[in-house]
Design a protein around this motif. Structure first.
Motif, mmCIF file in Angstrom:
data_model
loop_
_atom_site.group_PDB
_atom_site.id
_atom_site.type_symbol
_atom_site.label_atom_id
_atom_site.label_comp_id
_atom_site.label_asym_id
_atom_site.label_seq_id
_atom_site.Cartn_x
_atom_site.Cartn_y
_atom_site.Cartn_z
ATOM 1 N N GLN A 202 3.017 -3.507 1.576
ATOM 2 C CA GLN A 202 2.047 -2.352 1.308
ATOM 3 C C GLN A 202 2.236 -1.667 0.089
ATOM 4 O O GLN A 202 1.416 -1.209 -0.848
ATOM 5 N N VAL A 203 3.707 -1.308 -0.089
ATOM 6 C CA VAL A 203 4.208 -0.462 -1.371
ATOM 7 C C VAL A 203 4.040 -1.333 -2.465
ATOM 8 O O VAL A 203 3.649 -0.809 -3.489
ATOM 9 N N ALA A 204 4.488 -2.655 -2.338
ATOM 10 C CA ALA A 204 4.420 -3.501 -3.309
ATOM 11 C C ALA A 204 2.966 -3.631 -4.010
ATOM 12 O O ALA A 204 2.999 -3.935 -5.344
ATOM 13 N N ARG A 205 2.097 -3.944 -3.061
ATOM 14 C CA ARG A 205 0.750 -4.036 -3.600
ATOM 15 C C ARG A 205 -0.037 -2.809 -4.087
ATOM 16 O O ARG A 205 -1.039 -2.700 -4.725
ATOM 17 N N HIS A 206 0.690 -1.580 -3.965
ATOM 18 C CA HIS A 206 0.087 -0.589 -4.309
ATOM 19 C C HIS A 206 -0.049 -0.487 -6.123
ATOM 20 O O HIS A 206 0.746 -1.008 -6.531
ATOM 21 N N ARG A 207 -1.199 0.178 -6.471
ATOM 22 C CA ARG A 207 -1.641 -0.023 -7.772
ATOM 23 C C ARG A 207 -0.312 0.828 -8.727
ATOM 24 O O ARG A 207 -0.141 0.458 -9.830
ATOM 25 N N ASP A 208 0.421 1.623 -8.119
ATOM 26 C CA ASP A 208 1.444 2.492 -8.570
ATOM 27 C C ASP A 208 2.674 2.090 -7.889
ATOM 28 O O ASP A 208 3.581 3.076 -7.625
ATOM 29 N N ALA A 209 3.139 0.943 -7.508
ATOM 30 C CA ALA A 209 4.144 0.366 -6.711
ATOM 31 C C ALA A 209 5.495 0.925 -7.572
ATOM 32 O O ALA A 209 6.573 1.377 -7.013
ATOM 33 N N LYS A 210 5.587 0.561 -8.595
ATOM 34 C CA LYS A 210 7.036 0.794 -9.677
ATOM 35 C C LYS A 210 7.132 2.271 -9.424
ATOM 36 O O LYS A 210 8.436 2.593 -9.138
ATOM 37 N N ARG A 211 6.379 3.369 -9.405
ATOM 38 C CA ARG A 211 6.773 4.808 -9.250
ATOM 39 C C ARG A 211 7.280 5.100 -7.836
ATOM 40 O O ARG A 211 7.948 5.765 -7.573
ATOM 41 N N LEU A 212 6.306 4.278 -6.783
ATOM 42 C CA LEU A 212 6.570 4.726 -5.476
ATOM 43 C C LEU A 212 8.078 4.061 -5.067
ATOM 44 O O LEU A 212 8.667 4.959 -4.376
ATOM 45 N N PHE A 213 8.336 2.896 -5.657
ATOM 46 C CA PHE A 213 9.793 2.409 -5.269
ATOM 47 C C PHE A 213 10.580 3.306 -5.950
ATOM 48 O O PHE A 213 11.880 3.479 -5.535
ATOM 49 N N SER A 214 10.363 3.957 -7.195
ATOM 50 C CA SER A 214 11.489 4.687 -7.895
ATOM 51 C C SER A 214 11.993 5.888 -7.044
ATOM 52 O O SER A 214 12.848 6.441 -7.283
ATOM 53 N N TYR A 215 10.909 6.155 -6.125
ATOM 54 C CA TYR A 215 11.146 7.629 -5.322
ATOM 55 C C TYR A 215 11.643 7.314 -3.963
ATOM 56 O O TYR A 215 11.979 8.116 -3.126
ATOM 57 N N ALA A 216 11.635 5.667 -3.577
ATOM 58 C CA ALA A 216 12.200 5.643 -2.252
ATOM 59 C C ALA A 216 13.598 5.726 -2.035
ATOM 60 O O ALA A 216 14.427 5.538 -3.081
ATOM 61 N N ALA A 217 14.039 6.364 -0.940
ATOM 62 C CA ALA A 217 15.374 6.536 -0.593
ATOM 63 C C ALA A 217 15.902 6.078 0.623
ATOM 64 O O ALA A 217 15.390 5.015 1.143
ATOM 65 N N GLY A 218 16.763 6.848 1.157
ATOM 66 C CA GLY A 218 17.420 6.300 2.403
ATOM 67 C C GLY A 218 16.345 6.110 3.655
ATOM 68 O O GLY A 218 16.675 4.893 4.378
ATOM 69 N N GLY A 219 15.417 6.892 3.794
ATOM 70 C CA GLY A 219 14.497 6.402 5.048
ATOM 71 C C GLY A 219 13.752 5.148 4.853
ATOM 72 O O GLY A 219 13.679 4.319 5.750
ATOM 73 N N PHE A 220 13.404 4.991 3.491
ATOM 74 C CA PHE A 220 12.545 3.604 3.187
ATOM 75 C C PHE A 220 13.500 2.463 3.222
ATOM 76 O O PHE A 220 13.300 1.557 3.725
ATOM 77 N N ARG A 221 14.815 2.621 2.676
ATOM 78 C CA ARG A 221 15.872 1.639 2.840
ATOM 79 C C ARG A 221 16.313 1.255 4.261
ATOM 80 O O ARG A 221 16.314 0.103 4.634
ATOM 81 N N ASP A 222 16.524 2.357 5.243
ATOM 82 C CA ASP A 222 16.711 2.160 6.456
ATOM 83 C C ASP A 222 15.718 1.092 7.266
ATOM 84 O O ASP A 222 15.840 0.456 8.050
ATOM 85 N N PHE A 223 14.500 1.864 7.182
ATOM 86 C CA PHE A 223 13.196 1.169 7.798
ATOM 87 C C PHE A 223 13.301 -0.466 7.310
ATOM 88 O O PHE A 223 12.765 -0.967 8.104
ATOM 89 N N THR A 224 13.233 -0.554 6.259
ATOM 90 C CA THR A 224 13.067 -1.777 5.612
ATOM 91 C C THR A 224 14.213 -2.672 5.406
ATOM 92 O O THR A 224 13.899 -3.802 4.931
ATOM 93 N N ARG A 225 15.406 -2.404 5.900
ATOM 94 C CA ARG A 225 16.580 -3.460 5.542
ATOM 95 C C ARG A 225 16.174 -4.693 5.902
ATOM 96 O O ARG A 225 16.645 -5.615 5.310
#
Length: 290
Positions: A202-225
């Protein structure tokens, strides 16, 4: 347990390689033969001393094996079972490490036939998001659960050998019916993997994916490991267990709808109660694991 003089591992990756290393560390195995479709991975398994030699789908490899572990993705199970059925010896025990069991049992009934009494379906509930021979680790199964789903015709000595092998790896061994196993794992293993993959997609398909990934941190990392897990393996698991997984997805959808309604109402009290209950349940689970 009786010593395994010759172990054949079909699929020398995280699961199969860790099984071999654990048995070697316990002094419970003599010679380990690795079979796989990737020559590079087999060569690496030899370099890492996970296996002692490479084998092929022939009588020399399988005919005198004490134990054969099928540790490849479940989508490859039918072809491998069909290939080894005429090759295994009368005393050879065959087991698997597939994450689904109803489909594996059906395949075994169809393909193994004469060897069916010496087939012990199994599933080690352990792993990481890594794959291949380099991911193997001797301590992977220490303190973990392994589920066996023996058939009504399974020979007692075959089941004892497989149980003993997993216990030598440091695992605690339990038994379930195949359907029960698949229902349980759909809820606590297969569903979390699907959700992790879906969120990253879902995040990768977002039109602003690069910016979203740049702000992803521990919560996103742990959930998506676990979204870094082997895609082919999880494709096969989801297809094989799709009925149980669809039921869990429907239940989860209902839970999301409930959360949505709380948010729409601005119901802070209900949200906090849900979050607190979930936190307490998770804390109890972690405590019981220890």
């Amino acid at each position: 347990m009786a010593r395994i003089e010759k172990l054949v591992v079909v699929g020398v990756g995280l699961i199969g390689g860790s099984f071999a290393l654990a048995l070697k560390g316990a002094g419970a195995v003599g010679r380990v033969v690795g079979v796989g479709r990737g020559a590079g991975n087999i060569a690496r398994a030899l370099e890492l001393k996970i296996i002692d030699c490479a084998g092929n789908f022939d009588g020399e490899t399988f005919g005198d094996a004490d134990l054969v572990l099928l540790a490849m993705p479940v989508g490859q199970m039918q072809g491998v079972m069909r290939a080894i059925a005429p090759l295994v010896g009368e005393k050879t025990v065959v087991t698997d490490a597939g994450s689904t069991k109803e489909d594996v049992v059906k395949l075994a009934r169809r393909e193994l036939k004469g060897s069916l009494a010496r087939f012990v379906p199994g599933h080690p509930i352990a792993g990481t998001e890594k794959s291949g021979a380099e991911a193997a680790q001797a301590g992977l199964y220490r303190g973990r659960k392994v589920v066996l789903t023996p058939l009504e015709r399974t020979a007692a000595d075959a089941k004892a050998l497989v149980r003993g092998a997993w216990e030598a790896c440091g695992a605690a061994v339990f038994e379930l019916e195949p359907r029960e196993h698949d229902a349980v794992l759909a809820a606590v293993s297969h569903l979390p993997h699907v959700l992790a993959y879906a969120l990253v997609d879902q995040v990768a398909r977002h039109r602003d994916a690069k910016r979203l990934f740049s702000y992803a941190a521990g919560g996103f990392r742990d959930f998506t490991r676990i979204a870094s897990s082997h895609p082919e393996m999880w494709r096969d698991i989801c297809i094989a267990n799709r009925k149980a997984l669809l039921r869990e997805l429907a239940r989860y959808g209902g839970e999301l709808d409930r959360l949505k309604r709380m948010l729409e109402r601005g119901d802070a009290k209900a949200l906090e109660a849900l979050f607190a209950g979930a936190r307490d349940a998770r804390d109890r689970w972690l405590k019981n694991r220890k």
